[in-house]
Design an enzyme around this catalytic site. Structure first.
Site, PDB file in Angstrom:
ATOM      1  N   GLY A  13       0.839  -1.209   0.000  1.00  0.00           N
ATOM      2  CA  GLY A  13       0.000   0.000   0.000  1.00  0.00           C
ATOM      3  C   GLY A  13       0.869   1.252   0.000  1.00  0.00           C
ATOM      4  O   GLY A  13       0.474   2.300   0.516  1.00  0.00           O
ATOM      5  N   THR A  71       1.667   3.326  -2.203  1.00  0.00           N
ATOM      6  CA  THR A  71       1.257   4.511  -2.964  1.00  0.00           C
ATOM      7  C   THR A  71       0.047   5.189  -2.313  1.00  0.00           C
ATOM      8  O   THR A  71      -0.451   6.187  -2.820  1.00  0.00           O
ATOM      9  CB  THR A  71       0.867   4.112  -4.409  1.00  0.00           C
ATOM     10  OG1 THR A  71      -0.127   3.075  -4.320  1.00  0.00           O
ATOM     11  CG2 THR A  71       2.062   3.599  -5.182  1.00  0.00           C
ATOM     12  N   ARG A 129       2.089   7.838   2.082  1.00  0.00           N
ATOM     13  CA  ARG A 129       2.647   9.100   1.581  1.00  0.00           C
ATOM     14  C   ARG A 129       2.660  10.180   2.657  1.00  0.00           C
ATOM     15  O   ARG A 129       3.579  10.967   2.756  1.00  0.00           O
ATOM     16  CB  ARG A 129       1.872   9.578   0.338  1.00  0.00           C
ATOM     17  CG  ARG A 129       2.213   8.716  -0.899  1.00  0.00           C
ATOM     18  CD  ARG A 129       1.540   9.176  -2.163  1.00  0.00           C
ATOM     19  NE  ARG A 129       0.100   9.210  -2.013  1.00  0.00           N
ATOM     20  CZ  ARG A 129      -0.620  10.314  -1.887  1.00  0.00           C
ATOM     21  NH1 ARG A 129      -0.054  11.494  -1.925  1.00  0.00           N
ATOM     22  NH2 ARG A 129      -1.926  10.242  -1.732  1.00  0.00           N
ATOM     23  N   ARG A 178      -0.549  -2.410  -6.375  1.00  0.00           N
ATOM     24  CA  ARG A 178      -0.912  -2.948  -7.690  1.00  0.00           C
ATOM     25  C   ARG A 178      -0.427  -2.061  -8.833  1.00  0.00           C
ATOM     26  O   ARG A 178      -0.156  -2.544  -9.926  1.00  0.00           O
ATOM     27  CB  ARG A 178      -2.434  -3.100  -7.801  1.00  0.00           C
ATOM     28  CG  ARG A 178      -3.002  -4.216  -6.951  1.00  0.00           C
ATOM     29  CD  ARG A 178      -4.497  -4.134  -6.902  1.00  0.00           C
ATOM     30  NE  ARG A 178      -4.930  -2.782  -6.495  1.00  0.00           N
ATOM     31  CZ  ARG A 178      -6.183  -2.391  -6.390  1.00  0.00           C
ATOM     32  NH1 ARG A 178      -7.163  -3.226  -6.670  1.00  0.00           N
ATOM     33  NH2 ARG A 178      -6.482  -1.167  -5.999  1.00  0.00           N
ATOM     34  N   LYS A 186      -4.985   0.168  11.822  1.00  0.00           N
ATOM     35  CA  LYS A 186      -6.387   0.191  12.227  1.00  0.00           C
ATOM     36  C   LYS A 186      -7.257   0.394  10.989  1.00  0.00           C
ATOM     37  O   LYS A 186      -6.730   0.929   9.996  1.00  0.00           O
ATOM     38  CB  LYS A 186      -6.622   1.272  13.272  1.00  0.00           C
ATOM     39  CG  LYS A 186      -6.822   2.683  12.692  1.00  0.00           C
ATOM     40  CD  LYS A 186      -7.371   3.629  13.717  1.00  0.00           C
ATOM     41  CE  LYS A 186      -8.197   4.698  13.079  1.00  0.00           C
ATOM     42  NZ  LYS A 186      -8.692   5.752  13.880  1.00  0.00           N
ATOM     43  N   HIS A 199      -8.191   4.292  20.343  1.00  0.00           N
ATOM     44  CA  HIS A 199      -7.345   5.334  20.934  1.00  0.00           C
ATOM     45  C   HIS A 199      -7.744   5.698  22.363  1.00  0.00           C
ATOM     46  O   HIS A 199      -6.917   5.739  23.262  1.00  0.00           O
ATOM     47  CB  HIS A 199      -7.378   6.600  20.080  1.00  0.00           C
ATOM     48  CG  HIS A 199      -7.052   6.380  18.641  1.00  0.00           C
ATOM     49  ND1 HIS A 199      -6.013   5.593  18.238  1.00  0.00           N
ATOM     50  CD2 HIS A 199      -7.642   6.833  17.509  1.00  0.00           C
ATOM     51  CE1 HIS A 199      -5.956   5.584  16.904  1.00  0.00           C
ATOM     52  NE2 HIS A 199      -6.936   6.325  16.440  1.00  0.00           N
TER      53      HIS A 199
HETATM   54  P1  NAP Z   1      -5.481   4.255   0.411  1.00  0.00           P
HETATM   55  O1  NAP Z   1      -5.053   5.662   0.235  1.00  0.00           O
HETATM   56  O2  NAP Z   1      -6.741   3.801  -0.216  1.00  0.00           O
HETATM   57  O3  NAP Z   1      -4.284   3.328  -0.133  1.00  0.00           O
HETATM   58  C1  NAP Z   1      -4.409   1.950  -0.264  1.00  0.00           C
HETATM   59  C2  NAP Z   1      -3.119   1.371  -0.790  1.00  0.00           C
HETATM   60  O4  NAP Z   1      -3.295  -0.035  -0.963  1.00  0.00           O
HETATM   61  C3  NAP Z   1      -2.705   1.917  -2.138  1.00  0.00           C
HETATM   62  O5  NAP Z   1      -1.295   1.980  -2.214  1.00  0.00           O
HETATM   63  C4  NAP Z   1      -3.230   0.857  -3.111  1.00  0.00           C
HETATM   64  O6  NAP Z   1      -2.458   0.937  -4.274  1.00  0.00           O
HETATM   65  C5  NAP Z   1      -2.953  -0.402  -2.299  1.00  0.00           C
HETATM   66  N1  NAP Z   1      -3.807  -1.527  -2.650  1.00  0.00           N
HETATM   67  C6  NAP Z   1      -5.154  -1.534  -2.782  1.00  0.00           C
HETATM   68  N2  NAP Z   1      -5.587  -2.768  -3.132  1.00  0.00           N
HETATM   69  C7  NAP Z   1      -4.482  -3.547  -3.195  1.00  0.00           C
HETATM   70  C8  NAP Z   1      -4.271  -4.904  -3.515  1.00  0.00           C
HETATM   71  N3  NAP Z   1      -5.270  -5.725  -3.847  1.00  0.00           N
HETATM   72  N4  NAP Z   1      -3.005  -5.371  -3.487  1.00  0.00           N
HETATM   73  C9  NAP Z   1      -1.968  -4.572  -3.180  1.00  0.00           C
HETATM   74  N5  NAP Z   1      -2.106  -3.267  -2.870  1.00  0.00           N
HETATM   75  C10 NAP Z   1      -3.350  -2.763  -2.883  1.00  0.00           C
HETATM   76  O7  NAP Z   1      -5.573   3.874   1.953  1.00  0.00           O
HETATM   77  P2  NAP Z   1      -4.794   4.535   3.172  1.00  0.00           P
HETATM   78  O8  NAP Z   1      -5.555   5.721   3.627  1.00  0.00           O
HETATM   79  O9  NAP Z   1      -3.358   4.698   2.848  1.00  0.00           O
HETATM   80  O10 NAP Z   1      -4.990   3.440   4.310  1.00  0.00           O
HETATM   81  C11 NAP Z   1      -4.232   2.245   4.355  1.00  0.00           C
HETATM   82  C12 NAP Z   1      -4.564   1.520   5.656  1.00  0.00           C
HETATM   83  O11 NAP Z   1      -4.197   2.346   6.743  1.00  0.00           O
HETATM   84  C13 NAP Z   1      -6.057   1.204   5.852  1.00  0.00           C
HETATM   85  O12 NAP Z   1      -6.179   0.024   6.594  1.00  0.00           O
HETATM   86  C14 NAP Z   1      -6.531   2.389   6.694  1.00  0.00           C
HETATM   87  O13 NAP Z   1      -7.660   2.062   7.457  1.00  0.00           O
HETATM   88  C15 NAP Z   1      -5.324   2.586   7.573  1.00  0.00           C
HETATM   89  N6  NAP Z   1      -5.209   3.937   8.140  1.00  0.00           N
HETATM   90  C16 NAP Z   1      -5.099   5.020   7.322  1.00  0.00           C
HETATM   91  C17 NAP Z   1      -4.957   6.280   7.885  1.00  0.00           C
HETATM   92  C18 NAP Z   1      -4.787   7.496   7.025  1.00  0.00           C
HETATM   93  O14 NAP Z   1      -4.589   8.566   7.590  1.00  0.00           O
HETATM   94  N7  NAP Z   1      -4.846   7.400   5.720  1.00  0.00           N
HETATM   95  C19 NAP Z   1      -4.930   6.441   9.286  1.00  0.00           C
HETATM   96  C20 NAP Z   1      -5.036   5.298  10.083  1.00  0.00           C
HETATM   97  C21 NAP Z   1      -5.157   4.061   9.501  1.00  0.00           C
HETATM   98  P3  NAP Z   1      -2.955   0.311  -5.670  1.00  0.00           P
HETATM   99  O15 NAP Z   1      -4.341   0.801  -5.917  1.00  0.00           O
HETATM  100  O16 NAP Z   1      -1.945   0.790  -6.637  1.00  0.00           O
HETATM  101  O17 NAP Z   1      -2.888  -1.157  -5.481  1.00  0.00           O
END
Ligand code: NAP
Length: 484
Positions: free
Chosen positions: A17, A19, A24, A51, A148, A240
């Site tokens: 994940g 990207t 980021r 992906r 989470k 939290h």
């Molecule tokens: P996001 O922006 O939707 O990113 C998801 C990542 O997963 C992308 O890099 C996507 O890239 C990759 N991905 C999706 N399907 C995939 C697959 N089948 N195989 C391999 N890679 C795959 O999500 P995010 O906000 O970064 O969150 C990621 C995790 O962290 C989640 O569990 C979220 O609940 C948790 N989280 C996020 C935050 C936050 O602030 N963003 C805070 C706390 C927790 P591709 O589409 O190129 O595959």
């Protein structure tokens, strides 16, 4: 004061994940900061996986852009970023497909720490764990980091735990709650267990009540539809706020080591009493002239999901019997602030005239903004006019106390990732802790669902619903004012 940076062992960290938003915004800029601090060994490497098709050079551009966008401006030095990027690689992998795994296997070195950060949707955790094993990539020393939300109820959390346990030992699994990586949260343990001053008073005999507040000024905005499936209880309280509650309420662990600390936290969760519905207030923010209401943001005019929740909790044990713990968290409130306030009881007898005033001591542990602690003590109002008592804060702001070094304090993600590399699980949640937290949360959620409870509306940028204040007024108490 000299802050010490202790380099960690050499490692290969794979970010699934890579990207995505979290990678980021937090993970990659955090790793860059650790690199700049000298904590990351010269030969350590970061391997991004997702992906999308990228080669190393393209992904390095993604990393460079992420650092420039999300790091503090004075951290960004093109040459340093260039050096950092030399350590970055990328493989195209679908968690649910078989392509790319042999490339990954070829990249990951043996003989160094191998860590796999699952920064993807939890529905992919099981797939990643399985493929890391079936492709012979992760050995018994490898670590996995999961984000989470860890489930949306007890059943789904159990399933996630079981899926991971098929392939990894509990000692290899690092469940992140980034609140535990905050400097102040660890300082809370240092204050409690490193000083003789507080611990004798840390019980129902001397503490009147405790308030835990995590208030945000932002609404759910573009994440409305996603957020509407969880709400404040699942999104904030189950993880939290409960972790903060555990650290403030737990018995002294015999040592500052992972299972001693986590055993004590687990006991607190198991001692939590069920909460009567009169002691739960749920709310949704209203529209302003220019901004949408919660329901509009959620895209559901009939949504019953809470953007605010306040609870009065009791812990059934000798230390805390009868002492209320008030928890509140919400969106679009009047200030962005996270704090724990330990409100002590009044002195048992006042020797001063009645009109001198009486004040309770309050220890405030601030998580944000401006991490630090304040102890409110009573003194005589200076000057003539007899004995009048006033409160003054004994203030310890980390930024002030540490001066420029405060800038070097790693943020929560940086610290936690380095703890993964060190193999230190103290600040990560154990599987049984997470399940116990859901076991306490589930009946409360089922309760309001069965009652078809409709959240109270509150004005955007206010202190939350009036009922929340009433919950404390009934007991002769009041919330601390929300201010930054
Ligand atoms: P996001 O922006 O939707 O990113 C998801 C990542 O997963 C992308 O890099 C996507 O890239 C990759 N991905 C999706 N399907 C995939 C697959 N089948 N195989 C391999 N890679 C795959 O999500 P995010 O906000 O970064 O969150 C990621 C995790 O962290 C989640 O569990 C979220 O609940 C948790 N989280 C996020 C935050 C936050 O602030 N963003 C805070 C706390 C927790 P591709 O589409 O190129 O595959």
């Amino acid at each position: 004061m000299v802050s010490r940076v202790i380099p960690v062992d050499d490692f290969d960290l794979v970010i699934f994940g890579a990207t995505g938003d979290l990678a980021r915004r937090k993970i990659l800029p955090g790793l860059y900061r650790r690199f700049c601090s000298g904590q990351m060994p010269e030969t350590a490497r970061i391997i991004g996986a997702a992906r999308s098709e990228h080669d190393d050079a393209e992904f390095r551009d993604v990393v460079r852009a992420a650092i420039n966008e999300f790091s503090k401006k004075n951290d960004c030095d093109d040459d340093r970023i260039g050096e950092f990027c030399e350590r970055i690689h990328y493989v195209t992998i679908d968690a649910r497909g078989e392509g790319g795994w042999s490339d990954l296997k070829g990249l990951v070195r043996s003989g160094v720490v191998n860590a796999y950060y699952f920064s993807v949707a939890p529905s992919l955790f099981g797939d990643l764990a399985e493929r890391l094993q079936s492709h012979g990539i992760a050995d018994e020393n490898a670590r996995i980091v999961v984000e989470k939300p860890f489930g949306r109820d007890l059943a789904s959390a159990k399933k996630l735990n079981a899926d991971l346990a098929k392939h990894f030992e509990e000692t290899q699994i690092y469940r992140i709650d980034h609140y535990l990586g905050k400097e102040t949260v660890q300082n809370l343990m240092a204050v409690r267990f490193g000083n003789i001053l507080f611990e004798p008073l840390w019980n129902s005999q001397y503490v009147d009540h405790i308030q835990i507040t995590v208030a945000e000024t932002v609404g759910v905005g573009g994440r409305g539809e996603y957020y509407d499936k969880s709400g404040a209880m699942r999104d904030m309280v189950q993880n939290h706020l409960m972790q903060l509650l555990c650290l403030i309420a737990m018995e002294p662990p015999s040592r500052f080591e992972p299972d001693s600390v986590r055993d004590e936290k687990l006991k607190v969760i198991r001692a939590l009493e069920p909460v009567d519905h009169h002691n739960i207030v749920r709310g949704q923010y209203d529209a302003t002239k220019t901004e949408a209401s919660y329901r509009e943001d959620a895209g559901d005019p009939k949504s019953r999901t809470e953007s605010y929740i306040a609870l009065r909790c009791l812990i059934s044990n000798w230390r805390w019997a009868g002492t209320p713990f008030y928890l509140r968290t919400g969106k679009k409130l009047k200030a962005r602030t996270s704090e724990i306030a330990v409100v002590f009881k009044d002195a048992p007898h006042s020797i001063f005239p009645e009109d001198a005033g009486r004040h309770a001591n309050v220890l405030v542990i601030r998580l944000q903004p401006n991490e630090g602690m304040t102890l409110q003590v009573t003194i005589k109002e200076p000057g003539p006019g007899g004995m009048r008592l006033i409160d003054v804060p004994l203030d310890m702001s980390f930024a002030e106390a540490l001066g420029e070094e405060a800038e070097d304090i790693p943020d929560a993600y940086e610290r936690l990732i380095m703890d993964v590399i060190r193999g230190n699980q103290t600040l990560f949640m154990r599987g049984d802790e997470v399940e116990a937290a859901w076991a306490w949360t589930d009946p409360l959620i089922h309760g309001w669902e069965a009652r078809h409870d409709v959240p109270k509306t509150y004005d955007a940028y206010s202190s939350g619903p009036e009922d929340s204040s009433m919950m404390l007024h009934r007991e002769g108490r009041r919330w601390r004012e929300l201010k930054e």
